[in-house]
Design an enzyme around this catalytic site. Structure first.
Site, PDB file in Angstrom:
ATOM      1  N   ARG A 108       0.837  -1.202   0.000  1.00  0.00           N
ATOM      2  CA  ARG A 108       0.000   0.000   0.000  1.00  0.00           C
ATOM      3  C   ARG A 108       0.873   1.255   0.000  1.00  0.00           C
ATOM      4  O   ARG A 108       1.945   1.290   0.625  1.00  0.00           O
ATOM      5  CB  ARG A 108      -0.951   0.005   1.195  1.00  0.00           C
ATOM      6  CG  ARG A 108      -1.907  -1.169   1.216  1.00  0.00           C
ATOM      7  CD  ARG A 108      -3.082  -0.944   2.131  1.00  0.00           C
ATOM      8  NE  ARG A 108      -3.977   0.102   1.616  1.00  0.00           N
ATOM      9  CZ  ARG A 108      -5.117   0.475   2.205  1.00  0.00           C
ATOM     10  NH1 ARG A 108      -5.484  -0.117   3.339  1.00  0.00           N
ATOM     11  NH2 ARG A 108      -5.872   1.418   1.688  1.00  0.00           N
ATOM     12  N   GLN A 156      -5.189  10.187   2.780  1.00  0.00           N
ATOM     13  CA  GLN A 156      -4.679   9.880   4.120  1.00  0.00           C
ATOM     14  C   GLN A 156      -3.228  10.312   4.299  1.00  0.00           C
ATOM     15  O   GLN A 156      -2.787  10.558   5.418  1.00  0.00           O
ATOM     16  CB  GLN A 156      -4.805   8.386   4.401  1.00  0.00           C
ATOM     17  CG  GLN A 156      -6.241   7.900   4.515  1.00  0.00           C
ATOM     18  CD  GLN A 156      -6.336   6.387   4.593  1.00  0.00           C
ATOM     19  OE1 GLN A 156      -5.342   5.678   4.418  1.00  0.00           O
ATOM     20  NE2 GLN A 156      -7.525   5.872   4.857  1.00  0.00           N
ATOM     21  N   GLU A 298     -14.454   4.666  -1.741  1.00  0.00           N
ATOM     22  CA  GLU A 298     -14.839   3.524  -0.914  1.00  0.00           C
ATOM     23  C   GLU A 298     -16.237   3.015  -1.254  1.00  0.00           C
ATOM     24  O   GLU A 298     -16.603   1.891  -0.894  1.00  0.00           O
ATOM     25  CB  GLU A 298     -14.751   3.867   0.576  1.00  0.00           C
ATOM     26  CG  GLU A 298     -15.756   4.877   1.056  1.00  0.00           C
ATOM     27  CD  GLU A 298     -15.260   6.310   0.986  1.00  0.00           C
ATOM     28  OE1 GLU A 298     -15.599   7.082   1.892  1.00  0.00           O
ATOM     29  OE2 GLU A 298     -14.524   6.663   0.039  1.00  0.00           O
ATOM     30  N   ARG A 329      -8.774  -2.983  -6.307  1.00  0.00           N
ATOM     31  CA  ARG A 329     -10.220  -3.178  -6.356  1.00  0.00           C
ATOM     32  C   ARG A 329     -10.769  -3.136  -7.782  1.00  0.00           C
ATOM     33  O   ARG A 329     -11.743  -3.820  -8.091  1.00  0.00           O
ATOM     34  CB  ARG A 329     -10.925  -2.136  -5.479  1.00  0.00           C
ATOM     35  CG  ARG A 329     -10.799  -2.449  -3.996  1.00  0.00           C
ATOM     36  CD  ARG A 329     -11.479  -1.408  -3.129  1.00  0.00           C
ATOM     37  NE  ARG A 329     -11.432  -1.812  -1.714  1.00  0.00           N
ATOM     38  CZ  ARG A 329     -11.660  -0.999  -0.699  1.00  0.00           C
ATOM     39  NH1 ARG A 329     -11.961   0.272  -0.928  1.00  0.00           N
ATOM     40  NH2 ARG A 329     -11.604  -1.445   0.542  1.00  0.00           N
ATOM     41  N   ARG A 370     -14.790  -4.432   1.379  1.00  0.00           N
ATOM     42  CA  ARG A 370     -15.674  -3.855   0.365  1.00  0.00           C
ATOM     43  C   ARG A 370     -15.975  -4.853  -0.763  1.00  0.00           C
ATOM     44  O   ARG A 370     -17.046  -4.801  -1.369  1.00  0.00           O
ATOM     45  CB  ARG A 370     -15.049  -2.600  -0.225  1.00  0.00           C
ATOM     46  CG  ARG A 370     -14.644  -1.528   0.773  1.00  0.00           C
ATOM     47  CD  ARG A 370     -15.798  -0.796   1.388  1.00  0.00           C
ATOM     48  NE  ARG A 370     -15.322   0.282   2.244  1.00  0.00           N
ATOM     49  CZ  ARG A 370     -16.012   0.856   3.199  1.00  0.00           C
ATOM     50  NH1 ARG A 370     -17.247   0.447   3.443  1.00  0.00           N
ATOM     51  NH2 ARG A 370     -15.507   1.829   3.931  1.00  0.00           N
ATOM     52  N   LYS A 395     -12.963  -6.001   9.391  1.00  0.00           N
ATOM     53  CA  LYS A 395     -12.064  -4.855   9.281  1.00  0.00           C
ATOM     54  C   LYS A 395     -12.774  -3.564   9.668  1.00  0.00           C
ATOM     55  O   LYS A 395     -12.196  -2.700  10.337  1.00  0.00           O
ATOM     56  CB  LYS A 395     -11.534  -4.758   7.846  1.00  0.00           C
ATOM     57  CG  LYS A 395     -10.510  -3.664   7.612  1.00  0.00           C
ATOM     58  CD  LYS A 395     -10.022  -3.705   6.184  1.00  0.00           C
ATOM     59  CE  LYS A 395      -8.778  -2.862   6.002  1.00  0.00           C
ATOM     60  NZ  LYS A 395      -9.024  -1.422   6.243  1.00  0.00           N
TER      61      LYS A 395
END
Length: 412
Positions: A108, A156, A298, A329, A370, A395
């Site tokens: 990440r 973030q 998200e 994703r 997700r 999570k």
């Protein structure tokens, strides 16, 4: 389906409240926080460095600041908030703080934050990639000052710097240079919560954020329901032609999940914000959507799941950054939905979907909550959809399997 779903607290607000409380001048209380893997890891990381975090009660957590010191270890799991919000705080500690997490966490994006911290005087040892595992050699304080960062991979990266900045000697001025920062509403949330804790913040100039040095006040934080977590439940109303109510939906909020009202309306639902909460009613049809989801990445998996069931094509773009989330994703959604018969084209920054007849089959979730939500939505309309793993939903919402089962069975 007719259901009433009371959501747990917001992960984003809980995480920020924990960090701000850990560096405040006095004790704080978090009312109705989210208890999930990500927030438990955040609390454990701050606790390991010296903050007193009492999370024994589900509805009320207390945080008492303490002397931050190492040696200590922080397990980030797969949490972007932990890996990006806690290292700047670790710079304030006296001693080494090590960070690592689940195997995919090492992939990440973290390098821009590490470089930014180094530029303001924090000594960090990191992997060759610039990410995990890493060690922050805290010197009991951070100089702060001007920082230039490319935060196009995640908002973030900026929020992590801003949240700790009131405790920096010079505060911080963060300048973003690069493609647009995704999930911009989360930056507005960060700025608002800093102000509520007593910080002086200037975010009036695009891509520039200034936080002045100064003490933060301990306070009571009322944690809003997690609006992003509502996505699969509200999507269920459209898929089944039913009605789902989420009590406690705020009239005003900085949570990006509030955009669900707009998106679900465009896809054929009827949304009403009442004194009781948000009520979403399906009309018996699900329509395709052409939308830029850059601010609400998200929500993408649940919206894509709806699009796979829609009666017209969809083009969902602006979410290239979600390739760096718990899994890629975009690629994962394309792969798994194609396996169920969906007509999906993968784009650099999103997906195109066209109407198709879906069938049952295995749906891999890649340890990504997700992805599990997306599979659950598809499974409402397609018999025989089998998720590889539902435990990954712990999570952000450990109660998801029970909540989902209860609304499907009509007992909640």
């Amino acid at each position: 389906m007719r259901a009433r779903v009371r959501l747990p607290g917001s992960k984003s607000i809980t995480a920020r409240a924990l960090v701000l409380s850990a560096i405040a001048a006095g004790p704080s209380t978090l009312r109705y926080p989210l208890r999930a893997r990500d927030t438990e890891l955040m609390a454990a990381g701050l606790r390991a460095m010296g903050a007193e975090v009492d999370s024994g009660q589900d509805e009320r957590w207390t945080v008492r600041p303490g002397r931050l010191a190492g040696p200590a270890h922080v397990d980030v799991g797969l949490s972007g908030t932990v890996m990006r919000f806690v290292p700047p705080v670790a710079g304030l500690a006296d001693g080494p703080i090590t960070f690592d997490g689940d195997p995919h966490a090492r992939q990440r994006p973290l390098g821009p934050l590490v470089d930014a911290l180094r530029s303001i005087g924090v000594r960090i040892d990191s992997a060759d990639t610039g990410g995990l595992p890493l060690t922050v050699h805290g010197a009991g304080g951070v100089t702060g000052g001007d920082v230039t960062i490319d935060a196009s991979a995640s908002s973030q990266l900026v929020s992590g710097l801003l949240l700790a900045a009131p405790a920096f000697d010079k505060g911080i001025v963060v300048r973003h240079v690069g493609p647009p920062v995704p999930s911009a509403p989360h930056l507005r949330m960060t700025a608002q919560m800093l102000r509520e804790a007593g910080a002086t913040v200037d975010d009036s100039t695009r891509d520039v954020w200034t936080v002045e040095p100064g003490g933060l006040s301990g306070r009571d934080w009322d944690i809003e329901p997690d609006l992003s977590g509502a996505a699969p439940f509200l999507a269920a109303a459209l898929v089944t032609g039913g009605q789902v109510t989420v009590p406690g939906w705020p009239r005003t909020t900085t949570q990006p999940g509030d955009r669900l009202r707009e998106l679900l309306t465009a896809m054929g639902g009827e949304c009403a914000l009442t004194d009781d909460g948000l009520v979403v009613t399906g009309t018996g049809a699900v329509h395709g959507l052409d939308a830029d989801l850059s601010e609400v990445g998200e929500l993408t998996p649940a919206i894509v799941a709806l699009a796979a069931l829609a009666d017209s094509p969809s083009r969902l773009t602006g979410v290239g950054h979600i390739r760096g989330h718990e899994t890629d994703r975009i690629a994962a959604l394309a792969r798994e939905l194609t396996g169920l018969g969906a007509d999906v084209t993968e784009l650099d920054d999103g997906l195109e979907l066209r109407p198709a007849t879906l069938h049952g089959g295995d749906f891999a979730t890649y340890e990504d909550h997700r992805m599990a939500h997306a599979a659950a939505v598809v499974g409402l309309a397609v018999p025989g959809v089998r998720l590889s793993d539902i435990a990954c939903t712990s999570k952000t919402m450990p109660e998801f399997p029970e909540l989902w089962a209860s609304i499907v069975e009509g007992t909640h």
